[in-house]
Design an enzyme around this catalytic site. Structure first.
Site, short mmCIF file in Angstrom:
data_model
loop_
_atom_site.label_atom_id
_atom_site.label_comp_id
_atom_site.label_asym_id
_atom_site.label_seq_id
_atom_site.Cartn_x
_atom_site.Cartn_y
_atom_site.Cartn_z
N LYS A 1 1.25 2.76 9.31
CA LYS A 1 2.12 3.94 9.31
C LYS A 1 2.32 4.51 10.71
O LYS A 1 1.55 4.24 11.64
CB LYS A 1 1.59 4.99 8.34
CG LYS A 1 1.83 4.57 6.89
CD LYS A 1 1.51 5.65 5.89
CE LYS A 1 1.91 5.22 4.48
NZ LYS A 1 1.53 6.22 3.47
N ARG B 1 -4.81 0.74 -0.08
CA ARG B 1 -3.50 0.10 -0.09
C ARG B 1 -3.22 -0.46 1.30
O ARG B 1 -3.22 0.29 2.29
CB ARG B 1 -2.42 1.11 -0.50
CG ARG B 1 -1.03 0.54 -0.71
CD ARG B 1 -0.08 1.61 -1.22
NE ARG B 1 1.24 1.07 -1.48
CZ ARG B 1 2.22 1.00 -0.56
NH1 ARG B 1 1.99 1.43 0.67
NH2 ARG B 1 3.39 0.49 -0.88
#
Length: 439
Positions: free
Chosen positions: A220, A255
């Site tokens: 991210k 994840r």
């Protein structure tokens, strides 16, 4: 704690890897790489071989600034892939914010609905009610297209925690079982890099809500901003180390894009250990200060825990005042439970704790008698023993109110290493009352 996802049950005492499968042309780090059906299946099977126990299939990019995908397009990207993976016996998660897609994929065999919009849509709640799938409730401020324009919070940790608690409670009120619900603080979804980092440093606060907790930091943008890594594919190592840190603080579902890298990082995971702390000998000169003196001793003991080698203090409960157990003719106790991660083995840890007790003048002349401080190992992750020096889990844990209440404050629904759940129904001694003080 178990996470129930249709025919799959996951024991969240150990981390569970969820491999990301974006079947999209425009995802932020791997758009187009797995949009082809055969490429998607091949990549999914590779992640399973590397250790993924769940494959999260996404047919719509929710990167900042992204536009919504037409429903027919998202269905065409996902349903066939979900059908084939489910037919191979794989636990499949559908990453979608659209009820129609969730319904079609559950019917195709998906066992988890991962909704970045946090089940705001009543139709999505209805889909969840009509199946047995696990659900992932994520926090996102705004919508993907505009969420990064100007995210503002009074206190990002408290605001996100409150939102997740309320959304999970609403799902339970709608008839979705507690054990089906997983929560996700939504790193990078309507948060600045600083706000995201603050969430990650305080994951233990979300673990206190009593649901399986997801960490979803893989590749991210906050990693790029904080570490100066522009290419998302170059962020895997940092992503894996952040995932490890989050798991040590209480996350259990990881994840990730790079399963192998994350699996390798998680080999450094240290066992968790719950410690019971108590004091009922007040070292004071003035009457009336006894409770504060006991709290002061426990604060000093907690400070000593921080200094243990290869050990991190994860969380400490509130202080509780309790009635003495077993030997009742003595002063009230002040108790707390501390949660640590440690590389010290149980028997060696016991020796360290005895040394701390001795430093504070602990005496053992009267069984269950007064003491300046007491440190018990309550539960050590996945470790059961019964020898002349140590019994784990602690054999009297379940009957002690002054242990059960603070432990459940830290980890509601906790299951001990021997498989026994910690519940208040078993309590019979040491009635405890929470004080308005925390470490």
């Amino acid at each position: 704690m178990m996470w129930s996802c249709s025919d799959f049950e996951f024991d969240t005492r150990m981390p569970i890897l969820m491999g990301i499968l974006n079947v999209t042309p425009d995802s932020f780090s791997d758009g187009g790489e797995h949009a082809d059906f055969e490429a998607a299946l091949s990549h999914a099977m590779s992640m399973v071989e590397e250790g993924a126990r769940i494959i999260d299939v996404g047919g719509e990019s929710t990167r900042p600034g992204s536009d919504e995908v037409p429903l027919e397009e998202e269905l065409s990207r996902t349903v066939r892939v979900v059908t084939e993976l489910a037919a191979r016996g794989i636990c499949v998660s559908i990453d979608t914010r659209h009820a129609e897609v969730a319904r079609a994929c559950v019917e195709a065999g998906a066992s988890i609905i991962n909704d970045v919009s946090g089940f705001r849509d009543p139709a999505m709640i209805e889909v969840a009610k009509r199946c047995a799938a696990g659900v992932v409730v994520m926090h996102m401020q705004g919508e993907p297209k505009t969420m990064q324009d100007a995210p503002v919070y009074n206190d990002v940790v408290e605001d996100v925690k409150r939102y997740l608690a309320e959304r999970a409670a609403e799902l339970e009120a709608a008839g979705i079982a507690h054990e089906r619900i997983c929560i996700d603080s939504g790193p990078g979804f309507g948060k600045t890099p600083k706000q995201t980092n603050e969430l990650l440093l305080n994951m233990q606060e979300f673990a206190r809500l009593g649901y399986p907790l997801m960490v979803a930091v893989s590749r991210k943008s906050h990693i790029g901003a904080l570490y100066g890594i522009d290419d998302p594919k170059e962020r895997d190592e940092v992503s894996a180390r952040q995932a490890l840190a989050a798991v040590e603080l209480g996350a259990s579902i990881v994840r990730t894009h790079n399963v192998a890298c994350t699996q390798q990082a998680l080999k450094d995971l240290r066992p968790y250990c719950f410690l019971g702390l108590g004091s009922n000998v007040a070292l004071v000169g003035n009457p009336g200060e006894e409770r504060e003196a006991k709290i002061a001793v426990l604060n000093e003991v907690i400070g000593s825990l921080v200094a243990l080698p290869d050990t991190q203090l994860i969380d400490v409960s509130s202080f509780y005042e309790s009635e003495p157990a077993y030997l009742e003719d003595q002063d009230l106790f002040v108790n707390a439970v501390a949660l640590i991660r440690t590389g010290i083995g149980p028997h060696d840890l016991l020796a360290y704790l005895h040394a701390i007790e001795d430093r504070f003048g602990r005496t053992r002349t009267v069984k269950n008698g007064p003491r300046t401080c007491d440190i018990d190992i309550l539960d050590y992750q996945c470790y059961v023993c019964d020898d002349e020096k140590l019994t784990l889990p602690h054999p009297l844990l379940a009957e002690r109110d002054f242990v059960v209440k603070p432990l459940l404050e830290l980890r509601p629904g906790h299951v001990l290493a021997d498989g026994a759940p910690v519940v208040e129904d078993t309590v019979s001694v040491g009635r405890a009352v929470k004080l308005d003080q925390r470490f």
